[in-house]
Design a protein around this motif. Sequence first.
Motif, PDB file in Angstrom:
ATOM      1  N   THR A  59      -5.083  -4.300   4.331  1.00  0.00           N
ATOM      2  CA  THR A  59      -4.345  -4.796   3.170  1.00  0.00           C
ATOM      3  C   THR A  59      -3.280  -5.804   3.589  1.00  0.00           C
ATOM      4  OG1 THR A  59      -4.686  -2.660   2.083  1.00  0.00           O
ATOM      5  CG2 THR A  59      -3.037  -4.121   1.130  1.00  0.00           C
ATOM      6  N   ARG A  60      -2.532  -5.500   4.644  1.00  0.00           N
ATOM      7  CA  ARG A  60      -1.514  -6.452   5.112  1.00  0.00           C
ATOM      8  C   ARG A  60      -2.138  -7.791   5.465  1.00  0.00           C
ATOM      9  NH1 ARG A  60       0.589  -2.055   8.134  1.00  0.00           N
ATOM     10  NH2 ARG A  60      -0.334  -2.938  10.027  1.00  0.00           N
ATOM     11  N   GLY A  61      -3.363  -7.756   6.017  1.00  0.00           N
ATOM     12  CA  GLY A  61      -4.029  -8.992   6.399  1.00  0.00           C
ATOM     13  C   GLY A  61      -4.417  -9.865   5.223  1.00  0.00           C
ATOM     14  N   GLN A  62      -4.422  -9.310   4.020  1.00  0.00           N
ATOM     15  CA  GLN A  62      -4.764 -10.090   2.831  1.00  0.00           C
ATOM     16  C   GLN A  62      -3.545 -10.793   2.228  1.00  0.00           C
ATOM     17  OE1 GLN A  62      -7.190  -7.867  -0.064  1.00  0.00           O
ATOM     18  NE2 GLN A  62      -7.722  -6.456   1.574  1.00  0.00           N
ATOM     19  N   VAL A  63      -2.341 -10.413   2.648  1.00  0.00           N
ATOM     20  CA  VAL A  63      -1.130 -11.057   2.138  1.00  0.00           C
ATOM     21  C   VAL A  63      -1.018 -12.432   2.790  1.00  0.00           C
ATOM     22  CG1 VAL A  63       1.373 -10.926   1.935  1.00  0.00           C
ATOM     23  CG2 VAL A  63      -0.010  -8.834   1.798  1.00  0.00           C
ATOM     24  N   PRO A  64      -1.009 -13.513   2.020  1.00  0.00           N
ATOM     25  CA  PRO A  64      -1.025 -14.858   2.603  1.00  0.00           C
ATOM     26  C   PRO A  64       0.210 -15.144   3.451  1.00  0.00           C
ATOM     27  CG  PRO A  64      -1.555 -14.914   0.257  1.00  0.00           C
ATOM     28  CD  PRO A  64      -1.042 -13.539   0.544  1.00  0.00           C
ATOM     29  N   ASP A  65       0.001 -15.942   4.497  1.00  0.00           N
ATOM     30  CA  ASP A  65       1.130 -16.424   5.286  1.00  0.00           C
ATOM     31  C   ASP A  65       2.066 -17.202   4.355  1.00  0.00           C
ATOM     32  OD1 ASP A  65      -0.048 -15.380   7.541  1.00  0.00           O
ATOM     33  OD2 ASP A  65      -0.957 -17.279   8.170  1.00  0.00           O
ATOM     34  N   GLY A  66       3.332 -17.025   4.545  1.00  0.00           N
ATOM     35  CA  GLY A  66       4.313 -17.739   3.733  1.00  0.00           C
ATOM     36  C   GLY A  66       4.751 -17.001   2.488  1.00  0.00           C
ATOM     37  N   THR A  67       4.082 -15.898   2.147  1.00  0.00           N
ATOM     38  CA  THR A  67       4.496 -15.120   0.979  1.00  0.00           C
ATOM     39  C   THR A  67       5.868 -14.499   1.220  1.00  0.00           C
ATOM     40  OG1 THR A  67       2.274 -14.608   0.169  1.00  0.00           O
ATOM     41  CG2 THR A  67       4.011 -13.042  -0.359  1.00  0.00           C
ATOM     42  N   ARG A  68       6.777 -14.702   0.262  1.00  0.00           N
ATOM     43  CA  ARG A  68       8.126 -14.149   0.400  1.00  0.00           C
ATOM     44  C   ARG A  68       8.509 -13.246  -0.770  1.00  0.00           C
ATOM     45  NH1 ARG A  68      11.999 -18.311   0.436  1.00  0.00           N
ATOM     46  NH2 ARG A  68      10.490 -19.915  -0.133  1.00  0.00           N
ATOM     47  N   GLN A  69       7.551 -13.019  -1.679  1.00  0.00           N
ATOM     48  CA  GLN A  69       7.733 -12.037  -2.746  1.00  0.00           C
ATOM     49  C   GLN A  69       6.416 -11.289  -2.915  1.00  0.00           C
ATOM     50  OE1 GLN A  69       9.099 -14.227  -6.212  1.00  0.00           O
ATOM     51  NE2 GLN A  69      11.193 -13.502  -5.921  1.00  0.00           N
ATOM     52  N   ALA A  70       6.499  -9.962  -2.946  1.00  0.00           N
ATOM     53  CA  ALA A  70       5.300  -9.142  -3.103  1.00  0.00           C
ATOM     54  C   ALA A  70       5.611  -7.963  -4.012  1.00  0.00           C
ATOM     55  CB  ALA A  70       4.798  -8.649  -1.747  1.00  0.00           C
ATOM     56  N   LEU A  71       4.901  -7.886  -5.118  1.00  0.00           N
ATOM     57  CA  LEU A  71       4.999  -6.732  -6.012  1.00  0.00           C
ATOM     58  C   LEU A  71       3.941  -5.732  -5.560  1.00  0.00           C
ATOM     59  CD1 LEU A  71       6.257  -5.484  -8.622  1.00  0.00           C
ATOM     60  CD2 LEU A  71       4.290  -6.463  -9.842  1.00  0.00           C
ATOM     61  N   VAL A  72       4.359  -4.614  -4.991  1.00  0.00           N
ATOM     62  CA  VAL A  72       3.426  -3.605  -4.503  1.00  0.00           C
ATOM     63  C   VAL A  72       3.264  -2.541  -5.587  1.00  0.00           C
ATOM     64  CG1 VAL A  72       2.943  -1.890  -2.723  1.00  0.00           C
ATOM     65  CG2 VAL A  72       4.053  -4.060  -2.111  1.00  0.00           C
ATOM     66  N   VAL A  73       2.060  -2.453  -6.141  1.00  0.00           N
ATOM     67  CA  VAL A  73       1.724  -1.481  -7.183  1.00  0.00           C
ATOM     68  C   VAL A  73       0.877  -0.387  -6.529  1.00  0.00           C
ATOM     69  CG1 VAL A  73       0.535  -1.081  -9.366  1.00  0.00           C
ATOM     70  CG2 VAL A  73       1.773  -3.228  -8.994  1.00  0.00           C
ATOM     71  N   THR A  74       1.408   0.819  -6.494  1.00  0.00           N
ATOM     72  CA  THR A  74       0.742   1.928  -5.824  1.00  0.00           C
ATOM     73  C   THR A  74       0.320   2.972  -6.839  1.00  0.00           C
ATOM     74  OG1 THR A  74       2.156   1.566  -3.883  1.00  0.00           O
ATOM     75  CG2 THR A  74       0.927   3.635  -3.978  1.00  0.00           C
ATOM     76  N   GLY A  75      -0.995   3.133  -7.019  1.00  0.00           N
ATOM     77  CA  GLY A  75      -1.503   4.126  -7.952  1.00  0.00           C
ATOM     78  C   GLY A  75      -1.447   5.522  -7.363  1.00  0.00           C
ATOM     79  N   GLU A  76      -1.349   6.511  -8.226  1.00  0.00           N
ATOM     80  CA  GLU A  76      -1.229   7.899  -7.770  1.00  0.00           C
ATOM     81  C   GLU A  76      -2.536   8.465  -7.254  1.00  0.00           C
ATOM     82  OE1 GLU A  76       0.517  10.074 -10.975  1.00  0.00           O
ATOM     83  OE2 GLU A  76       2.520   9.241 -10.631  1.00  0.00           O
ATOM     84  N   GLY A  77      -3.662   7.836  -7.562  1.00  0.00           N
ATOM     85  CA  GLY A  77      -4.954   8.314  -7.077  1.00  0.00           C
ATOM     86  C   GLY A  77      -6.055   7.386  -7.512  1.00  0.00           C
ATOM     87  N   ARG A  78      -7.188   7.473  -6.838  1.00  0.00           N
ATOM     88  CA  ARG A  78      -8.321   6.593  -7.120  1.00  0.00           C
ATOM     89  C   ARG A  78      -8.747   6.664  -8.581  1.00  0.00           C
ATOM     90  NH1 ARG A  78     -11.072   2.650  -3.880  1.00  0.00           N
ATOM     91  NH2 ARG A  78     -13.151   2.374  -4.746  1.00  0.00           N
ATOM     92  N   ASP A  79      -8.699   7.844  -9.154  1.00  0.00           N
ATOM     93  CA  ASP A  79      -9.131   8.031 -10.534  1.00  0.00           C
ATOM     94  C   ASP A  79      -7.968   8.295 -11.486  1.00  0.00           C
ATOM     95  OD1 ASP A  79     -11.825   7.807  -9.670  1.00  0.00           O
ATOM     96  OD2 ASP A  79     -11.858   9.924  -9.140  1.00  0.00           O
ATOM     97  N   LYS A  80      -6.758   7.960 -11.067  1.00  0.00           N
ATOM     98  CA  LYS A  80      -5.560   8.163 -11.885  1.00  0.00           C
ATOM     99  C   LYS A  80      -5.141   6.851 -12.537  1.00  0.00           C
ATOM    100  CE  LYS A  80      -5.067  12.452 -10.450  1.00  0.00           C
ATOM    101  NZ  LYS A  80      -5.256  13.616 -11.351  1.00  0.00           N
ATOM    102  N   ASN A  81      -4.400   6.958 -13.642  1.00  0.00           N
ATOM    103  CA  ASN A  81      -3.966   5.742 -14.347  1.00  0.00           C
ATOM    104  C   ASN A  81      -2.452   5.592 -14.403  1.00  0.00           C
ATOM    105  OD1 ASN A  81      -3.150   7.379 -16.689  1.00  0.00           O
ATOM    106  ND2 ASN A  81      -5.351   7.544 -17.130  1.00  0.00           N
TER     107      ASN A  81
END
Length: 256
Positions: free
Chosen positions: A70-92
């Motif tokens: 996942t970290r490898g998908q964050v583009p070089d130069g990104t200085r703002q990141a909204l991290v949205v963490t779900g409670e589970g694969r099948d949770k909403n």
Amino acid sequence: MTAVRRRTHPRALGALLLATGIALTACQSGGAPAATRQSPPPDANKLGTTAVGRPAPRPITELPGLGPRTRGQVPDGTRQALVVTGEGRDKNTGSAVLYDRDAEGGPWRPGPSWPVHNALRGWTDEHRRGDLRSPIGVYGLTDAGGLLPDPGTKLTYDEGPAFAADGTGALGEPLAGSFDYVIAINYNREPGTTPLNLTRPLGEDRGGGIWLHVDHEGPTQGCVSLTEAAMKALLRTVDPAKKPVVVMGDGASLAR
């Protein structure tokens, strides 16, 4: 400060969207009327403080909860990141934190944690239209809009009646006000265009219209929803010069 560009979409597009309900395709899914929405304490809307007004945690060297893939998908130069963490694969349900830094490679400053809703059936690595799951991944944030006037964003903002929402969500809750403020998530869309743009580079079967939008106290069809106060805070803070992204998925998937 970079001048905010505003778009006006043709009346024909607005009429088509209102007539067919296309604007509600992926994001429609539950929410309370504005009068009943619960807003966090005032300090929860300010980056740099916690919900109870205490100083935010000290800057950190890595975005927490993310594995090497996942970290490898964050583009070089990104200085703002909204991290949205779900409670589970099948949770909403889950939470979101906006991280900010001054320079590439510098320490991240975490903002407050906001509660979120995602799609009714949870998360997926390969989103399909109508699967009622939110796409896992890292996506740019370049364009915003809404039914209400621009609250002061640096993103390009498209205001108009085509953002009106009606009907009810998965729990029978009213959807009115859900699209008062939206930020388009650059999943299967053309960046640099209104969130209402119907172009789907990956094909129609891969879905689209995945947004950050105002929470309606229920699961979505694919979007991520936050309180109105949190959406205003994001719109006023997200800066296109910092190449902002959203990192989204269930916790186990993000840790890969």
